[in-house]
Design a protein around this motif. Structure first.
Motif, PDB file in Angstrom:
ATOM      1  N   GLY A  13      39.194  18.344 -16.534  1.00  0.00           N
ATOM      2  CA  GLY A  13      40.627  18.047 -16.590  1.00  0.00           C
ATOM      3  C   GLY A  13      40.994  17.521 -17.956  1.00  0.00           C
ATOM      4  N   GLY A  14      41.810  18.224 -18.671  1.00  0.00           N
ATOM      5  CA  GLY A  14      42.148  17.863 -20.038  1.00  0.00           C
ATOM      6  C   GLY A  14      43.182  16.784 -20.195  1.00  0.00           C
ATOM      7  N   TRP A  15      43.742  16.250 -19.097  1.00  0.00           N
ATOM      8  CA  TRP A  15      44.866  15.312 -19.185  1.00  0.00           C
ATOM      9  C   TRP A  15      44.572  13.945 -18.615  1.00  0.00           C
ATOM     10  N   THR A  16      43.505  13.793 -17.871  1.00  0.00           N
ATOM     11  CA  THR A  16      43.284  12.555 -17.132  1.00  0.00           C
ATOM     12  C   THR A  16      42.134  11.732 -17.705  1.00  0.00           C
ATOM     13  N   PRO A  17      42.266  10.401 -17.611  1.00  0.00           N
ATOM     14  CA  PRO A  17      41.203   9.529 -18.116  1.00  0.00           C
ATOM     15  C   PRO A  17      40.004   9.501 -17.172  1.00  0.00           C
ATOM     16  N   PHE A  18      38.850   9.156 -17.742  1.00  0.00           N
ATOM     17  CA  PHE A  18      37.644   8.979 -16.936  1.00  0.00           C
ATOM     18  C   PHE A  18      36.708   8.039 -17.671  1.00  0.00           C
ATOM     19  N   ARG A  19      35.741   7.532 -16.933  1.00  0.00           N
ATOM     20  CA  ARG A  19      34.816   6.567 -17.497  1.00  0.00           C
ATOM     21  C   ARG A  19      33.400   6.904 -17.064  1.00  0.00           C
ATOM     22  N   VAL A  20      32.437   6.581 -17.911  1.00  0.00           N
ATOM     23  CA  VAL A  20      31.028   6.746 -17.557  1.00  0.00           C
ATOM     24  C   VAL A  20      30.291   5.451 -17.862  1.00  0.00           C
ATOM     25  N   ASP A  21      29.290   5.156 -17.052  1.00  0.00           N
ATOM     26  CA  ASP A  21      28.465   3.965 -17.228  1.00  0.00           C
ATOM     27  C   ASP A  21      27.200   4.372 -17.979  1.00  0.00           C
ATOM     28  N   LEU A  22      26.981   3.766 -19.130  1.00  0.00           N
ATOM     29  CA  LEU A  22      25.817   4.087 -19.956  1.00  0.00           C
ATOM     30  C   LEU A  22      24.624   3.182 -19.668  1.00  0.00           C
ATOM     31  N   THR A  23      24.856   2.080 -18.981  1.00  0.00           N
ATOM     32  CA  THR A  23      23.864   1.011 -18.850  1.00  0.00           C
ATOM     33  C   THR A  23      22.475   1.499 -18.447  1.00  0.00           C
ATOM     34  N   ALA A  56      23.018  -7.191 -29.880  1.00  0.00           N
ATOM     35  CA  ALA A  56      22.038  -7.894 -29.049  1.00  0.00           C
ATOM     36  C   ALA A  56      22.710  -8.796 -28.021  1.00  0.00           C
ATOM     37  N   SER A  57      23.844  -9.389 -28.362  1.00  0.00           N
ATOM     38  CA  SER A  57      24.542 -10.300 -27.445  1.00  0.00           C
ATOM     39  C   SER A  57      25.114  -9.567 -26.221  1.00  0.00           C
ATOM     40  N   TRP A  58      25.130  -8.258 -26.243  1.00  0.00           N
ATOM     41  CA  TRP A  58      25.643  -7.475 -25.120  1.00  0.00           C
ATOM     42  C   TRP A  58      24.584  -7.206 -24.056  1.00  0.00           C
ATOM     43  N   ARG A  59      23.319  -7.493 -24.365  1.00  0.00           N
ATOM     44  CA  ARG A  59      22.261  -7.225 -23.389  1.00  0.00           C
ATOM     45  C   ARG A  59      22.560  -7.934 -22.084  1.00  0.00           C
ATOM     46  N   GLY A  60      22.379  -7.241 -20.986  1.00  0.00           N
ATOM     47  CA  GLY A  60      22.684  -7.789 -19.673  1.00  0.00           C
ATOM     48  C   GLY A  60      24.089  -7.442 -19.200  1.00  0.00           C
ATOM     49  N   ALA A  61      24.931  -6.966 -20.111  1.00  0.00           N
ATOM     50  CA  ALA A  61      26.289  -6.554 -19.753  1.00  0.00           C
ATOM     51  C   ALA A  61      26.278  -5.114 -19.272  1.00  0.00           C
ATOM     52  N   ARG A  62      27.337  -4.716 -18.609  1.00  0.00           N
ATOM     53  CA  ARG A  62      27.534  -3.321 -18.230  1.00  0.00           C
ATOM     54  C   ARG A  62      28.226  -2.646 -19.409  1.00  0.00           C
ATOM     55  N   ILE A  63      27.670  -1.554 -19.908  1.00  0.00           N
ATOM     56  CA  ILE A  63      28.226  -0.834 -21.058  1.00  0.00           C
ATOM     57  C   ILE A  63      28.787   0.491 -20.545  1.00  0.00           C
ATOM     58  N   ARG A  64      30.086   0.663 -20.731  1.00  0.00           N
ATOM     59  CA  ARG A  64      30.766   1.877 -20.272  1.00  0.00           C
ATOM     60  C   ARG A  64      31.542   2.483 -21.430  1.00  0.00           C
ATOM     61  N   VAL A  65      31.852   3.759 -21.300  1.00  0.00           N
ATOM     62  CA  VAL A  65      32.725   4.435 -22.249  1.00  0.00           C
ATOM     63  C   VAL A  65      33.879   5.018 -21.454  1.00  0.00           C
ATOM     64  N   GLU A  66      35.106   4.708 -21.902  1.00  0.00           N
ATOM     65  CA  GLU A  66      36.306   5.264 -21.279  1.00  0.00           C
ATOM     66  C   GLU A  66      36.910   6.299 -22.207  1.00  0.00           C
ATOM     67  N   PHE A  67      37.177   7.473 -21.664  1.00  0.00           N
ATOM     68  CA  PHE A  67      37.817   8.561 -22.383  1.00  0.00           C
ATOM     69  C   PHE A  67      39.238   8.681 -21.856  1.00  0.00           C
ATOM     70  N   ALA A  68      40.235   8.625 -22.726  1.00  0.00           N
ATOM     71  CA  ALA A  68      41.619   8.786 -22.284  1.00  0.00           C
ATOM     72  C   ALA A  68      41.876  10.240 -21.892  1.00  0.00           C
ATOM     73  N   ALA A  69      41.239  11.192 -22.565  1.00  0.00           N
ATOM     74  CA  ALA A  69      41.333  12.611 -22.195  1.00  0.00           C
ATOM     75  C   ALA A  69      40.396  13.432 -23.073  1.00  0.00           C
ATOM     76  N   VAL A  70      39.737  14.395 -22.442  1.00  0.00           N
ATOM     77  CA  VAL A  70      38.903  15.379 -23.132  1.00  0.00           C
ATOM     78  C   VAL A  70      39.263  16.733 -22.540  1.00  0.00           C
ATOM     79  N   ALA A  71      39.580  17.694 -23.391  1.00  0.00           N
ATOM     80  CA  ALA A  71      39.944  19.028 -22.911  1.00  0.00           C
ATOM     81  C   ALA A  71      38.777  19.980 -23.158  1.00  0.00           C
ATOM     82  N   THR A  72      38.260  20.605 -22.158  1.00  0.00           N
ATOM     83  CA  THR A  72      38.744  20.517 -20.808  1.00  0.00           C
ATOM     84  C   THR A  72      37.635  20.060 -19.874  1.00  0.00           C
ATOM     85  N   HIS A  73      36.432  20.531 -20.056  1.00  0.00           N
ATOM     86  CA  HIS A  73      35.304  20.073 -19.236  1.00  0.00           C
ATOM     87  C   HIS A  73      34.370  19.275 -20.126  1.00  0.00           C
TER      88      HIS A  73
END
Length: 140
Positions: free
Chosen positions: A75-85, A43-60
């Motif tokens: 790309g199976g080698w590169t990091p990426f991030r998504v915003d869940l908010t 609950a204390s996270w409400r109002g924050a931006r919630i993201r998930v960072e993946f260091a690598a997922v092979a492949t799509h």
């Protein structure tokens, strides 16, 4: 982190992430898996931006929050991030789902299949980020 991976409607398995999907399904597996995990929102996270960072997922990777698409990455080698908010409900039922397509033939594998057995899935760490203010984004 422990998550549920689904091969089809009749087959769910619990797997450890990070880890190659072949660790759970055998070295000959080649295909698409779906990872699913309830989000441990506080609950204390409400109002924050919630993201998930993946260091690598092979492949799509295609990432969903509560059934809504929130991002994808090839790309199976590169990091990426998504915003869940924008997709969060904050009702205790929020769920992250990742579709990982690791079939041989993706253009990001290069010469690897020649020297190393094929592998895929969420094979590097995943981080849940809670940003209460501005952040320096190291991935952009």
């Amino acid at each position: 982190m422990i998550v549920t991976v689904t091969l089809n409607a009749a087959l769910d398995r619990t797997v450890r992430v990070p880890g190659a999907v072949e660790d759970a399904l055998g070295p000959d597996f080649e295909g698409i898996v779906w990872y699913r995990r309830r989000l441990p929102l506080q609950a204390s996270w409400r109002g924050a931006r919630i993201r998930v960072e993946f260091a690598a997922v092979a492949t799509h990777a295609a990432v969903f929050c509560n059934g809504r698409p929130v991002g994808e990455h090839l790309g199976g080698w590169t990091p990426f991030r998504v915003d869940l908010t924008p997709a969060l409900r904050w009702d205790g039922t929020d769920e992250l789902t990742v579709r990982a397509d690791e079939r041989i033939g993706h253009n990001t594998q290069g010469f690897l299949p020649v020297i190393q057995p094929h592998f895929g899935g969420i094979w590097q760490p995943v981080t849940l980020c809670v940003d209460h203010g501005p952040v320096l984004d190291r991935l952009d």
